[in-house]
Scaffold this motif. Structure first.
Motif, PDB file in Angstrom:
ATOM      1  N   THR A  15       0.857  -1.184   0.000  1.00  0.00           N
ATOM      2  CA  THR A  15       0.000   0.000   0.000  1.00  0.00           C
ATOM      3  C   THR A  15       0.892   1.233   0.000  1.00  0.00           C
ATOM      4  N   CYS A  16       0.587   2.163  -0.875  1.00  0.00           N
ATOM      5  CA  CYS A  16       1.445   3.348  -0.999  1.00  0.00           C
ATOM      6  C   CYS A  16       1.294   4.260   0.217  1.00  0.00           C
ATOM      7  N   PHE A  17       2.423   4.598   0.806  1.00  0.00           N
ATOM      8  CA  PHE A  17       2.459   5.488   1.967  1.00  0.00           C
ATOM      9  C   PHE A  17       1.844   6.850   1.624  1.00  0.00           C
ATOM     10  N   PHE A  18       2.085   7.322   0.415  1.00  0.00           N
ATOM     11  CA  PHE A  18       1.634   8.665   0.046  1.00  0.00           C
ATOM     12  C   PHE A  18       0.148   8.735  -0.298  1.00  0.00           C
ATOM     13  N   CYS A  19      -0.316   7.787  -1.148  1.00  0.00           N
ATOM     14  CA  CYS A  19      -1.683   7.949  -1.670  1.00  0.00           C
ATOM     15  C   CYS A  19      -2.640   6.877  -1.146  1.00  0.00           C
ATOM     16  N   SER A  20      -2.137   5.923  -0.392  1.00  0.00           N
ATOM     17  CA  SER A  20      -2.915   4.849   0.257  1.00  0.00           C
ATOM     18  C   SER A  20      -3.546   3.861  -0.739  1.00  0.00           C
ATOM     19  N   ALA A  63       6.009   2.709  -1.620  1.00  0.00           N
ATOM     20  CA  ALA A  63       5.343   3.804  -2.341  1.00  0.00           C
ATOM     21  C   ALA A  63       5.341   3.501  -3.826  1.00  0.00           C
ATOM     22  N   HIS A  64       4.363   4.058  -4.523  1.00  0.00           N
ATOM     23  CA  HIS A  64       4.393   4.001  -5.986  1.00  0.00           C
ATOM     24  C   HIS A  64       5.628   4.756  -6.461  1.00  0.00           C
ATOM     25  N   ARG A  65       6.192   4.296  -7.555  1.00  0.00           N
ATOM     26  CA  ARG A  65       7.336   5.009  -8.118  1.00  0.00           C
ATOM     27  C   ARG A  65       6.993   6.472  -8.393  1.00  0.00           C
ATOM     28  N   VAL A  66       5.808   6.669  -8.965  1.00  0.00           N
ATOM     29  CA  VAL A  66       5.444   8.029  -9.353  1.00  0.00           C
ATOM     30  C   VAL A  66       5.218   8.918  -8.120  1.00  0.00           C
ATOM     31  N   CYS A  67       4.582   8.373  -7.080  1.00  0.00           N
ATOM     32  CA  CYS A  67       4.358   9.158  -5.851  1.00  0.00           C
ATOM     33  C   CYS A  67       5.682   9.502  -5.193  1.00  0.00           C
ATOM     34  N   ASN A  68       6.564   8.520  -5.179  1.00  0.00           N
ATOM     35  CA  ASN A  68       7.877   8.684  -4.580  1.00  0.00           C
ATOM     36  C   ASN A  68       8.681   9.772  -5.287  1.00  0.00           C
TER      37      ASN A  68
END
Ligand SMILES: [Zn+2]
Length: 308
Positions: A15-20, A63-68
């Motif tokens: 689960t992405c830390f940034f966007c959940s 995290a997603h690569r893009v969010c990161n």
């Protein structure tokens, strides 16, 4: 209130830390303490959230690569430039500290950028611990922090480019004490301190600027004078921890709770609004209680200051 499945750590790993949102493709790892800071401060093994000693470089969250990479390009690069000039940053943050934003939206002011950065570190440390800890008690502490509506609002706010942060009081202090790096977190009240060379940043996480509505102006100037005086008298004395204690004690004693409304894709900070007829006396701080709590917090930090 929705609660996070505390036992489902496997799910959280994807689960992405940034966007959940779930991570379907190849996941990346967000370094909670950026490499540039680790290299600059020569930081290695430290106890971070209070549970155990880990290597800062290993503190990463999924995290997603893009969010990161978005966080890196929007925030981290600018933060790095700001931290390259701690004196200028200190002045800029002090200049902006009088203002309390009632409407909270996208901003590239140093306060907004640093608040987002500190908030990311704060939640990231507990996210990391939730994934790693073997201690059920500590796991429930971490899950408690991350299963709040606040954290979900933060993720939503970040997705809408409002920053990874709810309205939070940010303080900048100047410390000449010998210790060049320090990082501390507090669960209750939620707060984070980071010291980088002489600059000390303290964020009262998601307090709705309540701390700022009490600790400002002359009170804040007095606090700065105490730090300067104590550190000049003894360069080994971590005077900046007096400021940390003050923010923690204050947050415990402010007779009001932060309150946010998320509406029309923006966060409205209701923490400072009131229906009572005489807010000045209704929300007056109990000075005696503050003084006792302050003493208790300083005791915990093993700091003795006559007269405080
Ligand atoms: Zn994401």
């Amino acid at each position: 209130m929705r609660t996070m499945a505390t036992t489902d750590v496997g799910g959280l790993e994807r689960t992405c830390f940034f966007c959940s949102k779930p991570i379907e493709d190849k996941k990346s790892k967000e370094h909670i303490i950026p490499d540039f800071l680790l290299a600059r401060m020569g930081i290695k093994n430290e106890t971070i959230t209070g549970e155990r000693t880990v290597e800062y470089a290993k503190v990463k969250v999924p995290a997603h690569r893009v969010c990161n990479s978005e966080f890196g390009s929007i925030y981290e690069n600018t933060i790095r430039a700001h931290l390259g000039k701690v004196q200028d940053l200190h002045e800029a943050l002090k200049a902006g500290e009088q203002g309390i934003l009632l409407d909270y939206g996208p901003s590239d002011s140093p306060e907004a950028l640093l608040s987002t950065w500190l908030s990311k570190i704060y939640y990231g440390l507990f996210y990391f611990d939730l994934l790693r800890t073997k201690d059920p008690e500590w796991r429930s502490v971490c899950a408690g922090i991350l299963s709040t509506d606040n954290f979900r609002m933060i993720q939503r706010s970040y997705a809408q480019t409002h920053g990874f942060c709810l309205p939070s009081s940010l303080y900048a202090f100047w410390s000449t004490s010998k210790q060049s790096f320090d990082l501390r977190t507090c669960v209750d009240p939620a707060a984070i301190l980071i010291k980088i060379d002489e600059l000390v940043l303290i964020l009262a996480v998601a307090d709705g600027f309540l701390a700022k509505s009490y600790l400002a102006g002359e009170t804040l100037a007095n606090l700065r004078a105490i730090i300067e005086e104590k550190e000049q008298a003894n360069p080994d004395f971590p005077g900046y921890l007096v400021a940390w204690a003050e923010v923690l004690a204050l947050r415990k004693c402010i007779p009001k709770s932060p309150y946010f409304v998320y509406s029309d894709d923006r966060i409205i900070n209701m923490s400072l609004s009131t229906m009572v007829r005489d807010p000045a006396s209704y929300y007056r701080l109990d000075e005696e209680r503050l003084s006792a709590v302050r003493r208790a917090v300083l005791d915990d930090l093993r700091i003795i200051i006559p007269g405080l």
